[in-house]
Write an enzyme that holds these catalytic residues in place. Structure first.
Site, short mmCIF file in Angstrom:
data_model
loop_
_atom_site.label_atom_id
_atom_site.label_comp_id
_atom_site.label_asym_id
_atom_site.label_seq_id
_atom_site.Cartn_x
_atom_site.Cartn_y
_atom_site.Cartn_z
N LEU A 82 0.82 -1.22 0.00
CA LEU A 82 0.00 0.00 0.00
C LEU A 82 0.86 1.27 0.00
O LEU A 82 0.49 2.26 -0.60
CB LEU A 82 -0.94 -0.01 1.21
CG LEU A 82 -2.19 -0.87 1.04
CD1 LEU A 82 -3.04 -0.83 2.31
CD2 LEU A 82 -3.03 -0.44 -0.16
N CYS A 83 2.03 1.20 0.66
CA CYS A 83 2.85 2.42 0.70
C CYS A 83 3.39 2.77 -0.69
O CYS A 83 3.55 3.94 -1.02
CB CYS A 83 3.98 2.29 1.72
SG CYS A 83 5.11 0.96 1.38
N THR A 84 3.64 1.75 -1.51
CA THR A 84 4.06 2.02 -2.90
C THR A 84 2.95 2.75 -3.63
O THR A 84 3.17 3.76 -4.31
CB THR A 84 4.40 0.72 -3.64
OG1 THR A 84 5.52 0.12 -3.01
CG2 THR A 84 4.72 0.98 -5.10
#
Lengths: 537, 444
Positions: B209-211
């Site tokens: 999700l951080c990507t």
């Protein structure tokens, strides 16, 4: 989205609009529309080939109702070609479908020029003699030919064309073209703007592995006489060196760099397949050369000159942990180099075209670009004439296939060597023996009940004779396999026909779209235990 | 050369079924009785009426099977028409199973195909026991896993832990992706079941999700950002429906905006659909090849008319043509096809307590458990009417409910796994009551 585009969505994701356009331009001829032929064509009609012509002179028999989905009770006694053609048309109205009620064997004898109008001919259930004749006709006219045959639990598929060249071979696994061990000046400069020893933890864990590997490779070379790691030990030390640059344990980019370190070690320059292609005599281009060979000739010059032993850069990079900005800039650096290489190639192609008195613009930019992007993956497939394979199969290969040590040792029976069972190779010999049998006795071995014992012994004799002619003197095949062939009695089982037809249609798609690599050699389907084999004879 | 045989519909198949051979299965007894048995008695279930299912129904109908049933929950879509040859443009929107069954029956006389337009989980477990062989033409790991667990639940072991021949429910499974595919035979208790070799189907890699939120790099990242993050932000509470073109269009335009913001190329509507729906490319030829292999193996398993595939075939037509047969081995400790998980209980344990126990059992982690014993429903979670009928059993000791049998097999169904990865399954439990069986160790 327009309806055809939606309809073909799942295949457009494989061969794209260019591949689809090639299919829609293709004109395909099917010889014999039993279940093998009908199933082959069905898969192509669904995919949207341009036009089909079904050639078959036979009438629908009750027996056909048990293996061919494209005929039904109402068609018994009527033209098989007509009914199969009508059913196929129902599957896809975008396809132009027509039929000719004529026996293919007669057409081959009396009207060889008939075949020149097609892109590709699919010849099903032909016996050896007709295969050889048709093959000569199509080779002469430069028409792509594919044979498909179902026989009991076995089958055969064979492509025949002088030469098939592929630019977009789309292999599943191919080494990324990253030039990590030999960065060009712009990449080198870009890498130099990044400091791996930065104290900014966020920047450190967002440095893409390309940059890490170029830097570590350089560092390694500086301490190892300019060489890269080659032994297993050195490769391990190289990975340790990458690991030593980590400042935190969860740095995904460094883990990726260690995993991708083989991309640094892999040999530079061009691979053996490409080397063989650029050494081919076809690179001596003249006005008759195809666009493909003109581009290969240009590639050869490029590699020898500005390429410095490398092909034009592919220009794409795989996804990797990185900040967006660094990744995009890296991508641009690769694309710029690919663009520059393309312009050099374009220049060389134009000059070559001028030299052979062709319009310098006759090969489009898009084609040259695609060639550059795929330069490392191009393929050339050539096929022997069927006649040559049949009369003089490659001896070492034939011996290897027939005397497969994994399958036991040679046995003696009645002073004949019984070849150990590599079933697929045995079935290949038996199919040819069955055709020879049919030429002699006007029926296939085991075709009729009540003549089995006689047929088995006649087939045995035929096998020994055939093996003799192929250079395997004093050999035979196992009794079990010979009996099995007689049991088949030239039956065309639906499931076998669907398999063989599926294989044939998949190969046709590769040949027409000029994408992916078609099979080489002769494919023998072994429906006994599925240990099928490609025989390179 | 015309003879009576050529006047028969089974002209070709008869050669294989009526004639003896030496390269055949150990049980092969050629003759018209065999052919008639295939025609009249053998019942085959086809799971899926899609790319593989359409081909399978045709191939099986031409392989001597006349009692077929097919189950599929989907309706026909335009994108099916490039390969699912039993469907026409005018069929779009109709249930696949029904149209497929009808089309094959129209063309192959004598064949009876019963369609089931429903989810595989909607059928009672006993439904699946009614068939001699189950042929799977599916495109999901979860569905394969479910059917596998159901078929394996019928398997019984004797006191020496050898599978009882008559309880083996054979399965033939096919799968394709682009130019590649596989076909396999599963004989529960004999060859590896789907779960024994689950590693052949690695889980789909998801983007962190951080990507998506912070460092997008590819077109797919932009699309998944719009699909997984932006959608929920903009539509509080409204669930995203991948089959709603307006929803897809919204995700696409949001993905385009994000890609422009970061200078990322390559977002197209087609790619958006591909990423969001996880579309697997599919073509007619590969489906034909794999289905034909499955149908042929089904015929061979049932009739013994030839050797069979041992036990996994892969086909790859990307670079040339490669086929390979691999003999995989069983996982001795497989939870699904093994002799069953041993559960030792006090005779006082109630059904309710037993169900709770399964939730915490480290090997099982089962929730929403329904329990059956020798075909009798002890407790059913659904439908409501059955739940109500069986609810009163919850407070009774399990020992009473199994007629005080000291040791026996109890079947449970429910959802296995933790968190997001829960999926329907069926498990076989070997329940042993403490102190009731002197020979307890023998069956463990």
């Amino acid at each position: 989205m327009a309806e055809p585009k939606v309809k073909y969505d799942r295949q457009l994701r494989i061969w794209g609009e260019q591949g689809q356009a090639a299919l829609e331009k293709a004109s395909i001829c099917l010889l014999n529309c039993g279940s093998t032929g009908s199933e082959t064509l069905k898969n192509l009609v669904l995919g949207g080939v341009g036009s089909i012509t079904v050639v078959d002179g036979s009438k629908v028999e009750v027996g056909d109702l048990g293996n061919n989905f494209m005929v039904d009770e109402s068609s018994v006694g009527q033209s098989k070609a007509e009914f199969v053609c009508a059913f196929l048309q129902e599957l896809n109205d975008a396809v132009k479908a027509k039929f000719i009620e004529e026996h293919p064997v007669e057409l081959i004898e009396t009207n060889p020029s008939f075949f020149s109008q097609f892109t590709l001919v699919i010849a099903t259930q032909l016996v050896e003699d007709s295969m050889v004749k048709l093959d000569r006709i199509c080779r002469e006219a430069n028409i792509i030919l594919i044979f498909a045959r179902s026989y009991g639990l076995m089958g055969l598929v064979r492509i025949s064309v002088k030469e098939h060249t592929v630019i977009e071979s789309k292999p599943d696994h191919f080494l990324d073209d990253l030039r990590l061990n030999d960065p060009w000046p712009e990449l080198q400069r870009f890498v130099e703007t990044i400091d791996l020893n930065t104290t900014d933890a966020v920047a450190h864990k967002h440095t893409p592995y390309i940059i890490i590997l170029v830097k570590v490779a350089e560092e390694w070379a500086n301490t190892h006489d300019g060489k890269l790691p080659s032994t297993r030990e050195e490769k391990k030390h190289f990975k340790d060196l990458i690991k030593s640059k980590m400042i935190m344990r969860d740095e995904e980019n460094y883990r990726e760099a260690m995993e991708a370190s083989y991309k640094v070690f892999s040999p530079q320059g061009i691979g053996p397949n490409l080397q063989k292609i650029i050494n081919d005599s076809c690179t001596e281009v003249d006005s008759n050369s195809s666009d493909f060979w003109v581009m290969v000739a240009a590639l050869k010059e490029f590699i020898a000159n500005e390429g410095g032993g490398e092909t034009p850069l592919e220009g794409s990079i795989p996804d990797m942990t990185s900040s967006t900005e660094l990744y995009i800039n890296l991508q641009k650096t690769y694309q710029a180099k690919a663009e520059a290489d393309f312009r050099d190639m374009e220049e060389r192609v134009k000059n070559l075209l001028k030299k052979i008195s062709r319009d310098p613009a006759s090969i489009s930019k898009a084609n040259i670009k695609s060639f550059c992007k795929n330069a490392r993956k191009i393929a050339v497939c050539r096929y022997r004439l069927v006649e040559d394979e049949f009369n003089s199969p490659a001896q070492p290969e034939l011996q290897k296939y027939l005397i497969d040590e994994d399958h036991g040792t040679l046995q003696e029976a009645n002073s004949l060597k019984v070849l150990p069972e590599n079933t697929a190779a045995g079935l290949y010999i038996l199919l040819r023996a069955a055709d020879r049998f049919a030429a002699n006795y006007n029926k296939f071995p085991g075709q009729f009940d009540g003549e089995m014992d006689e047929d088995i012994s006649r087939l045995k004799t035929t096998v020994v004779g055939l093996l003799n002619d192929l250079g395997c003197n004093g050999s035979t095949l196992s009794e079990d396999l010979i009996k099995e062939m007689c049991r088949y009695g030239a039956s065309e089982l639906h499931a076998v026909a669907a398999f063989v037809g599926g294989v044939a249609s998949q190969e046709v798609i590769k040949l027409i779209t000029r994408q992916f690599i078609p099979m080489s050699g002769t494919f023998i389907f072994n429906g006994i235990d599925h240990k099928s084999q490609l025989l390179l004879l | 050369m015309a003879d009576s045989a050529s006047q028969s519909r089974s002209r070709d198949l008869d050669k294989l079924l009526l004639r003896s051979g030496n390269l055949v299965g150990p049980t092969f007894e050629p003759g018209t009785e065999l052919r008639d048995a295939l025609n009249e008695f053998v019942r085959v279930l086809v799971i899926g009426a899609g790319g593989l299912g359409c081909e399978l129904l045709k191939d099986l109908a031409f392989s001597g099977f006349r009692n077929l049933e097919v189950i599929d929950m989907d309706r026909i879509e335009v994108t099916n028409l490039n390969r699912q040859f039993l469907f026409r443009l005018g069929d779009v929107g109709k249930p696949k199973a029904e149209v497929a069954a009808k089309r094959v029956m129209e063309r192959v006389s004598g064949v009876d195909i019963k369609p089931h337009f429903c989810r595989i989980e909607d059928k009672p477990i006993s439904f699946y026991n009614d068939f001699h062989i189950i042929v799977l033409g599916l495109d999901s790991v979860e569905a394969r896993s479910y059917i596998n667990s159901v078929a394996c639940s019928f398997l019984e072991y004797d006191s020496d832990d050898n599978p009882r021949e008559e309880s083996i429910k054979p399965m033939v499974d096919g799968g394709t992706e682009g130019f590649k595919g596989h076909a396999r035979i599963i004989m529960p208790g004999v060859t590896p079941c789907f779960e024994c070799t689950i590693w052949l189907f690695p889980p789909q890699v998801k983007f962190p999700l951080c990507t998506l939120a912070e460092t997008p790099r590819t077109a797919a990242h932009c699309i998944e950002y719009a699909h997984l993050i932006k959608w929920d932000e903009a539509h509080s509470g409204k669930t995203f429906d991948p089959d709603d073109p307006e929803h897809m269009q919204w995700v696409y335009s949001e993905a385009v905006k994000r890609a422009e913001l970061f200078g990322i190329p390559g977002v197209t509507y087609s790619l958006t659909q591909g990423v969001v729906k996880n579309i697997i490319p599919a073509i007619a030829s590969t489906n034909a090849i794999i289905s034909a292999a499955c149908a042929l193996e089904t015929l061979k398993v049932v009739s013994g008319c030839s050797k069979t595939l041992t036990n996994y075939l892969t086909y790859n037509g990307v670079e040339g043509l490669h086929t390979k047969v691999t003999e995989f081995v069983r996982d001795k400790d497989c939870l699904v096809c093994g002799p069953g998980v041993l559960i030792e209980l006090e005779t006082s344990v109630t059904l309710k307590k037993f169900i709770d126990l399964l939730e915490d059992h480290p090997k099982l982690l089962l929730t929403r458990v329904s329990v059956t014993y020798r075909g009798k429903n002890l407790y059913m979670q659904a439908p409501p009417v059955l739940e109500e009928m069986t609810r009163s059993n919850l407070d009774l000791p399990l020992f009473e409910l199994v007629s005080k049998t000291p040791r026996d097999i109890v079947h449970v169904t429910g959802a296995a796994g933790k968190g997001d990865t829960k999926q329907s399954c069926s498990r076989k439990l070997r329940v042993v009551f403490k102190g009731m069986d002197v020979d307890m160790a023998g069956g463990a």
